[in-house]
Motif scaffolding. Structure first.
Motif, PDB file in Angstrom:
ATOM      1  N   GLY A 282      48.229  48.227  51.508  1.00  0.00           N
ATOM      2  CA  GLY A 282      49.192  48.126  52.597  1.00  0.00           C
ATOM      3  C   GLY A 282      50.513  48.650  52.071  1.00  0.00           C
ATOM      4  O   GLY A 282      50.596  49.769  51.588  1.00  0.00           O
ATOM      5  N   LEU A 283      51.512  47.796  52.097  1.00  0.00           N
ATOM      6  CA  LEU A 283      52.815  48.194  51.580  1.00  0.00           C
ATOM      7  C   LEU A 283      52.820  48.196  50.045  1.00  0.00           C
ATOM      8  O   LEU A 283      52.387  47.229  49.422  1.00  0.00           O
ATOM      9  CB  LEU A 283      53.875  47.216  52.092  1.00  0.00           C
ATOM     10  N   VAL A 284      53.329  49.273  49.450  1.00  0.00           N
ATOM     11  CA  VAL A 284      53.555  49.281  48.000  1.00  0.00           C
ATOM     12  C   VAL A 284      55.020  48.940  47.784  1.00  0.00           C
ATOM     13  O   VAL A 284      55.913  49.711  48.104  1.00  0.00           O
ATOM     14  CB  VAL A 284      53.242  50.668  47.402  1.00  0.00           C
ATOM     15  N   VAL A 285      55.259  47.754  47.242  1.00  0.00           N
ATOM     16  CA  VAL A 285      56.639  47.279  47.136  1.00  0.00           C
ATOM     17  C   VAL A 285      57.405  48.034  46.045  1.00  0.00           C
ATOM     18  O   VAL A 285      58.583  48.328  46.176  1.00  0.00           O
ATOM     19  CB  VAL A 285      56.680  45.754  46.889  1.00  0.00           C
ATOM     20  N   ASP A 286      56.714  48.355  44.926  1.00  0.00           N
ATOM     21  CA  ASP A 286      57.351  49.114  43.852  1.00  0.00           C
ATOM     22  C   ASP A 286      56.320  50.103  43.296  1.00  0.00           C
ATOM     23  O   ASP A 286      55.431  49.719  42.531  1.00  0.00           O
ATOM     24  CB  ASP A 286      57.841  48.161  42.755  1.00  0.00           C
TER      25      ASP A 286
ATOM     26  N   ASN B 176      55.685  50.401  39.427  1.00  0.00           N
ATOM     27  CA  ASN B 176      55.114  49.176  38.889  1.00  0.00           C
ATOM     28  C   ASN B 176      53.696  48.952  39.409  1.00  0.00           C
ATOM     29  O   ASN B 176      52.823  48.480  38.680  1.00  0.00           O
ATOM     30  CB  ASN B 176      56.003  47.981  39.235  1.00  0.00           C
ATOM     31  N   PHE B 177      53.451  49.320  40.652  1.00  0.00           N
ATOM     32  CA  PHE B 177      52.097  49.194  41.201  1.00  0.00           C
ATOM     33  C   PHE B 177      51.128  50.058  40.390  1.00  0.00           C
ATOM     34  O   PHE B 177      50.031  49.617  40.036  1.00  0.00           O
ATOM     35  CB  PHE B 177      52.080  49.612  42.677  1.00  0.00           C
ATOM     36  N   GLU B 178      51.586  51.250  40.082  1.00  0.00           N
ATOM     37  CA  GLU B 178      50.744  52.147  39.269  1.00  0.00           C
ATOM     38  C   GLU B 178      50.468  51.533  37.887  1.00  0.00           C
ATOM     39  O   GLU B 178      49.343  51.609  37.374  1.00  0.00           O
ATOM     40  CB  GLU B 178      51.461  53.492  39.118  1.00  0.00           C
TER      41      GLU B 178
ATOM     42  N   ASN C 228      47.558  52.365  54.668  1.00  0.00           N
ATOM     43  CA  ASN C 228      46.991  52.236  56.009  1.00  0.00           C
ATOM     44  C   ASN C 228      46.687  50.799  56.388  1.00  0.00           C
ATOM     45  O   ASN C 228      46.484  50.471  57.543  1.00  0.00           O
ATOM     46  CB  ASN C 228      45.694  53.053  56.110  1.00  0.00           C
ATOM     47  N   LYS C 229      46.634  49.959  55.383  1.00  0.00           N
ATOM     48  CA  LYS C 229      46.242  48.579  55.604  1.00  0.00           C
ATOM     49  C   LYS C 229      47.399  47.802  56.237  1.00  0.00           C
ATOM     50  O   LYS C 229      48.559  48.112  55.973  1.00  0.00           O
ATOM     51  CB  LYS C 229      45.895  47.996  54.232  1.00  0.00           C
ATOM     52  N   THR C 230      47.072  46.767  57.018  1.00  0.00           N
ATOM     53  CA  THR C 230      48.134  46.035  57.700  1.00  0.00           C
ATOM     54  C   THR C 230      48.665  44.850  56.880  1.00  0.00           C
ATOM     55  O   THR C 230      49.856  44.706  56.719  1.00  0.00           O
ATOM     56  CB  THR C 230      47.677  45.538  59.085  1.00  0.00           C
ATOM     57  N   HIS C 231      47.780  44.025  56.325  1.00  0.00           N
ATOM     58  CA  HIS C 231      48.258  42.924  55.482  1.00  0.00           C
ATOM     59  C   HIS C 231      48.621  43.478  54.113  1.00  0.00           C
ATOM     60  O   HIS C 231      47.914  44.318  53.570  1.00  0.00           O
ATOM     61  CB  HIS C 231      47.161  41.884  55.234  1.00  0.00           C
ATOM     62  N   ILE C 232      49.668  42.960  53.504  1.00  0.00           N
ATOM     63  CA  ILE C 232      50.034  43.365  52.153  1.00  0.00           C
ATOM     64  C   ILE C 232      49.002  42.803  51.166  1.00  0.00           C
ATOM     65  O   ILE C 232      48.519  41.690  51.327  1.00  0.00           O
ATOM     66  CB  ILE C 232      51.479  42.892  51.842  1.00  0.00           C
ATOM     67  N   GLY C 233      48.638  43.599  50.182  1.00  0.00           N
ATOM     68  CA  GLY C 233      47.603  43.192  49.222  1.00  0.00           C
ATOM     69  C   GLY C 233      48.167  43.024  47.824  1.00  0.00           C
ATOM     70  O   GLY C 233      49.329  43.319  47.557  1.00  0.00           O
ATOM     71  N   GLY C 234      47.321  42.565  46.917  1.00  0.00           N
ATOM     72  CA  GLY C 234      47.725  42.291  45.542  1.00  0.00           C
ATOM     73  C   GLY C 234      47.670  43.527  44.663  1.00  0.00           C
ATOM     74  O   GLY C 234      47.184  44.592  45.050  1.00  0.00           O
ATOM     75  N   ALA C 235      48.211  43.381  43.437  1.00  0.00           N
ATOM     76  CA  ALA C 235      48.273  44.512  42.508  1.00  0.00           C
ATOM     77  C   ALA C 235      47.689  44.190  41.138  1.00  0.00           C
ATOM     78  O   ALA C 235      47.138  45.068  40.478  1.00  0.00           O
ATOM     79  CB  ALA C 235      49.721  44.960  42.339  1.00  0.00           C
TER      80      ALA C 235
ATOM     81  N   ALA D  63      55.362  33.437  37.068  1.00  0.00           N
ATOM     82  CA  ALA D  63      55.161  33.766  35.663  1.00  0.00           C
ATOM     83  C   ALA D  63      55.249  35.277  35.466  1.00  0.00           C
ATOM     84  O   ALA D  63      54.566  36.036  36.141  1.00  0.00           O
ATOM     85  CB  ALA D  63      53.788  33.275  35.222  1.00  0.00           C
ATOM     86  N   GLU D  64      56.134  35.692  34.553  1.00  0.00           N
ATOM     87  CA  GLU D  64      56.193  37.119  34.209  1.00  0.00           C
ATOM     88  C   GLU D  64      55.261  37.330  33.017  1.00  0.00           C
ATOM     89  O   GLU D  64      55.601  37.032  31.888  1.00  0.00           O
ATOM     90  CB  GLU D  64      57.620  37.530  33.866  1.00  0.00           C
ATOM     91  N   MET D  65      54.049  37.786  33.338  1.00  0.00           N
ATOM     92  CA  MET D  65      53.047  37.960  32.270  1.00  0.00           C
ATOM     93  C   MET D  65      52.721  39.435  32.078  1.00  0.00           C
ATOM     94  O   MET D  65      51.687  39.783  31.531  1.00  0.00           O
ATOM     95  CB  MET D  65      51.798  37.139  32.571  1.00  0.00           C
ATOM     96  N   GLY D  66      53.602  40.287  32.591  1.00  0.00           N
ATOM     97  CA  GLY D  66      53.410  41.710  32.412  1.00  0.00           C
ATOM     98  C   GLY D  66      53.401  42.473  33.715  1.00  0.00           C
ATOM     99  O   GLY D  66      53.620  43.678  33.751  1.00  0.00           O
ATOM    100  N   GLN D  67      53.181  41.743  34.807  1.00  0.00           N
ATOM    101  CA  GLN D  67      52.970  42.417  36.093  1.00  0.00           C
ATOM    102  C   GLN D  67      54.271  42.842  36.770  1.00  0.00           C
ATOM    103  O   GLN D  67      54.239  43.405  37.851  1.00  0.00           O
ATOM    104  CB  GLN D  67      52.102  41.546  37.001  1.00  0.00           C
ATOM    105  N   GLY D  68      55.402  42.567  36.136  1.00  0.00           N
ATOM    106  CA  GLY D  68      56.675  43.010  36.711  1.00  0.00           C
ATOM    107  C   GLY D  68      57.101  42.218  37.933  1.00  0.00           C
ATOM    108  O   GLY D  68      57.994  42.615  38.667  1.00  0.00           O
ATOM    109  N   ILE D  69      56.490  41.049  38.121  1.00  0.00           N
ATOM    110  CA  ILE D  69      56.712  40.320  39.367  1.00  0.00           C
ATOM    111  C   ILE D  69      58.138  39.830  39.504  1.00  0.00           C
ATOM    112  O   ILE D  69      58.692  39.778  40.603  1.00  0.00           O
ATOM    113  CB  ILE D  69      55.710  39.144  39.511  1.00  0.00           C
TER     114      ILE D  69
END
Lengths: 748, 152
Positions: free
Chosen positions: A644-648, A651-653, A705-712, A67-73
């Motif tokens: 962890g990883l910031v994919v975008d 958009n994360f900001e 620094n985190k190993t598992h990717i986290g949510g935004a 669902a694209e509800m604003g989060q840019g997913i």
């Protein structure tokens, strides 16, 4: 161009195997992949290489089934596929695609295991893996819990990778060369030996039948899109009014409708009188829905007017009439057996009995509405063959299932088309609008009916963030060292309520009762957190950050109280409590650094700090407030997150910013209260949100620094609330323990 | 009744009390203009009536019969964005996007009357437009960029 139902189902779905089976990558070992739902709806000249990649003469379309509800997913998921598929970003087309089991969300189930985020133990990992398999078996396509990026990260890249390799195989067959000798770039397969190239569109049909060799995903050092700020694919549509939300669906011969249901939630409708409404212009049909009435008309406004002209005799709600009665339920809840005891370190009972010093505090938070900008709506068409639903939903298969049930159809006979969502925040996992539209459309077979709620109906019929009460005690030795921390939280379980409604009844502990408290990266020798399920009966559900939305406020406010009692700096104290959690420490230190915590630069202002680990992302915030003409102005928020990883990054900001404003809105002014069994708030004049002139300046930093990717989508919300309350305490010396804060103090 | 919408003339018959919003959306198919509250509290329905911003949910069609209306679709198109829409793209403002038609129409009206608005002037005009996704910081930045584009 006629729609071709699949004529010859392909014997081997490359993408599905690579994606769901993961033979090459050895992670998942399911035997049978889900069918590629795109195969059933191919047009002439279209080929699908896997459930996520469709190629036609226009080019490559990436299916972004969240669902694209604003989060840019949808842009983020498309970037993951494009990364491996080697298509130019400007040429990427995207669509949500059909509701299908192939689009199940693994991560949502993995997040449900009762282990803390920082727990990498064998048992925790095994459980997570087991839950992911359960996610596949239940095969639920759902967007929520800040899981879409986590779920998609490998899956979408694998989809791109396997499609690329299939295209290379098809080209290799044509050229009679070895596929491994070929390269791909900008939507073409290239033979570097002679410079020849083939456009993906030319070989898509052959690629769909290819059996490529498996190759590993690309290394991070090769990424072009992942980790970069990519322009959102939906941006142009959303600034030109051309993005289609559920409320914008227009179909031939469509009718318009609205519904009013009993505002005493779950109460019966004793009777109604629609004699005035029947005579109103444009009214086509009045429909008795059992606990409410719908009006089908030829225009939404006429439907609103008519439905508002109906006189109702409502039955009572099955919960206390008043807000005070509801708080009684929560207070009594504390004497029940706890539903969850997810933290019980040391011996709090003994430590507290021995302690010479202690403090206690009680916190309360109200019900909250999600208040999406787009009021709930859905369009339905019922024919002899089945039904179609068009709606902005976080759970399209659930909408299909419950619409089918309401219509007396098999689930397979109902097809849900997911549009853009004008806000979701957890509200749109529910299927109520789809069911109402379906019931109305059944009354006028062959004609689509668009059902739209008034804002008042939307506010009155939310599945609210539950009220919650927290009793906290801390115990100290004579040197004011913290010896024990004891928290008891009483609240209706949102998980029991929402999952039961969604058809996945659950039992056992509900971690959401104490999220943001029991699972934080701090160690205290004697540390107890119990959650009590106090069932009030008002429908409650998932509201952005769920339990963390109050757990974060309780926990971080109380830590601030503890620091104050001890006479120590609250940031320094947290760093000590986080001694064993270096990722958390780094986040906290960075937030202190960028906010000049403790420096003279902030003299005259109130500074508040909070940190919450939620949805796999560590997030520390500092809020700065000042007094302007006797009112509180929120001047600035500093936010540091480690997902962890910031994919975008851009958009994360945006997601952090969004989470903070959503949280601050709730902190300042958010409150749904009940009187005579009905929500007292109705429209934005009684249930407002932060506006431009109240919005603070913001500064962001991210760490990896985190190993598992986290949510935004959610982690920005929980710390914003206590950071503000702590800042106000720092400025005024007043500790406010009950939200919203405008009960106590005025804001600019 | 008659309206000129984005330069195109439409003639139709509805009750004089029907809000402009529902004439646009349901009668004429201009769905870029959004319904949020129905009581002029959220700004999602903002359009320009004879060049001035109006909350179309609370503007009776009878009061604006014969007017020239500009909706978000008339400001620019996906192929030919208006400078203010370009600024919105540049700052990646929209999240869910539902309120953005109204935000952009309010901001366009602001820039029409005040080409280089201060923060206070932006606050004063834009505080009538709600955004639940919290895009305000980027809206502010985009308005400033648009102002610079339109001056240049």
């Amino acid at each position: 161009m006629g729609k071709i139902k699949t004529i010859a189902r392909r014997s081997f779905l490359i993408g599905s195997v690579a994606v769901a089976g993961g033979a090459a990558f050895g992670v998942y070992t399911y035997k049978k992949p889900y069918a590629n739902p795109l195969e059933d709806e191919l047009y002439a000249g279209e080929s699908t290489l896997n459930p996520f990649v469709l190629i036609n003469k226009e080019g490559v379309t990436i299916i972004t089934p969240r669902a694209e509800m604003g989060q840019g997913i949808q842009s983020t998921l498309a970037a993951m596929v494009a990364e491996e598929l080697d298509v130019a970003w400007e040429t990427v087309q995207f669509k949500h695609g059909p509701a299908a089991s192939a689009y199940y969300n693994n991560a949502m189930f993995a997040a449900g295991v009762p282990f803390n985020e920082f727990d990498d133990s064998f048992v925790a990992e095994t459980m997570r893996s087991g839950m992911k398999k359960l996610g596949k078996i239940l095969a639920v396509q759902m967007t929520g819990g800040s899981t879409a990026t986590i779920d998609g990260f490998d899956k979408m890249r694998m989809a791109g990778c396997s499609a690329r390799e299939a295209l290379k195989t098809a080209a290799a067959d044509r050229w009679n060369v070895d596929a491994s000798s070929l390269e791909t770039e900008n939507g073409k397969v290239i033979n570097p030996a002679n410079g020849e190239s083939l456009d993906y569109r030319e070989i898509a049909a052959e690629a769909a039948d290819a059996r490529p060799a498996t190759v590993p995903l690309r290394e991070a050092s090769e990424w072009k899109y992942v980790g970069k700020s990519m322009p959102r694919l939906d941006m142009t549509a959303k600034v030109t009014g051309t993005a289609e939300f559920g409320i914008d669906v227009r179909l031939k011969d469509m009718l318009y409708a609205s519904v009013i249901s009993n505002p005493k939630l779950k109460g019966k409708m004793n009777s109604f009188d629609a004699s005035e409404a029947e005579k109103m212009p444009g009214v086509i049909k009045i429909v008795d829905l059992g606990d409410g009435v719908g009006v089908i008309a030829d225009n939404t406004w006429r439907a609103f007017n008519a439905v508002n002209a109906i006189e109702f005799d409502w039955g009572d709600a099955p919960y206390p009439d008043t807000q005070a009665g509801m708080w009684d339920v929560l207070e009594k809840g504390l004497s029940l057996d706890p539903l969850n005891t997810l933290r019980d370190d040391g011996d709090v009972v003994k430590a507290s009995a021995d302690a010479p010093d202690g403090i206690s505090a009680e916190y309360r938070v109200p019900y909250l509405a999600h208040s999406c900008m787009e009021p709930m709506n859905a369009t339905a068409l019922v024919t002899n063959n089945g039904a179609e639903i068009w709606t902005g939903t976080q759970a399209p298969q659930v909408a299909e299932q419950f619409a089918a049930e309401a219509l007396g159809l098999d689930t397979e006979q109902v097809k849900c088309h997911t549009t853009f969502l004008g806000g979701g925040f957890g509200r749109r996992v529910e299927y109520d609008a789809a069911v109402l539209a379906a019931k109305l459309a059944k009354e006028v077979p062959g004609k689509p009916v668009k059902m739209t709620w008034t804002r008042e109906e939307d506010t009155a019929h939310d599945f609210y963030r539950p009220i919650a009460l927290g009793r906290f005690n801390a115990f100290f030795d004579n040197a004011k060292n913290l010896r024990a921390f004891d928290a008891k939280i009483s609240s209706p379980s949102p998980t029991y309520d929402a999952m039961g409604r969604l058809g996945f009844p659950v039992g056992g502990p509900d971690a959401q009762l104490t999220e943001g408290i029991h699972n934080q990266p701090i160690d205290i020798e004697n540390y107890r957190v119990y959650g009590y399920n106090a069932e009030v009966g008002v429908p409650v559900g998932f509201w952005r950050s769920v339990g963390n939305s109050f757990g974060g406020f309780f926990h971080e406010s109380f830590l601030d109280e503890i620091a104050n009692h001890r006479g120590v700096d609250p940031v320094q104290m947290r760093l000590e409590l986080m001694a064993n959690y270096p990722v958390a420490r780094n986040v906290v230190e960075k937030a202190a650094e960028i906010s000049n915590w403790g420096s003279k630069a902030n003299a005259g202002s109130g500074m508040g700090f909070a940190h919450t680990l939620s949805f796999g992302t560590y997030c520390a915030q500092v809020v700065k407030v000042s007094q302007v003409k006797g009112k509180i102005s929120i001047d600035k928020v500093w936010c540091v997150a480690d997902p962890g990883l910031v994919v975008d990054p851009k958009n994360f900001e945006a997601q952090m910013m969004s989470g903070i404003i959503y949280g601050l809105t709730s902190a300042i002014m958010g409150e749904i209260t009940f009187e005579d069994g009905e929500a007292e708030q109705s429209n934005f004049h009684y249930y407002d949100a932060m506006r431009m002139h109240q919005c603070p300046e913001m500064e962001f930093a991210t760490l990896s620094n985190k190993t598992h990717i986290g949510g935004a989508g959610e982690p920005g919300t929980p710390p914003s609330v206590p950071a503000l309350a702590n800042a106000i305490f720092n400025l005024t010396g007043e500790r406010y323990r009950e939200l919203p804060l405008n009960k106590h103090i005025d804001f600019v | 009744m008659k309206l000129t919408i984005n330069g195109k003339v439409h003639e139709f018959e509805v009750e004089a009390e029907m809000p402009l919003l529902w004439v646009l959306r349901d009668e004429l198919g201009y769905t870029g203009t959004k319904f949020g509250c129905g009581i002029a509290q959220c700004g999602a329905c903002t359009v320009h009536v004879d060049g001035l911003p109006a909350r179309s949910c609370s503007t009776a069609i009878g009061d604006v019969d014969g007017s020239e209306i500009t909706t978000i679709e008339g400001l620019g198109t996906p192929d030919k964005l208006a400078p203010i829409q370009e600024a919105w793209v540049e700052h990646q403002v929209a999240q869910c996007g539902y309120c953005q038609s109204g935000q952009i129409m309010s901001a366009a009206a602001l820039l029409d009357s005040i080409p280089s608005p201060t923060d206070e002037e932006i606050d004063a005009v834009m505080s009538g437009n709600l955004c639940r996704c919290g895009t305000y910081p980027r809206i502010r930045a985009a308005i400033k960029t648009a102002a610079a584009k339109m001056e240049g």
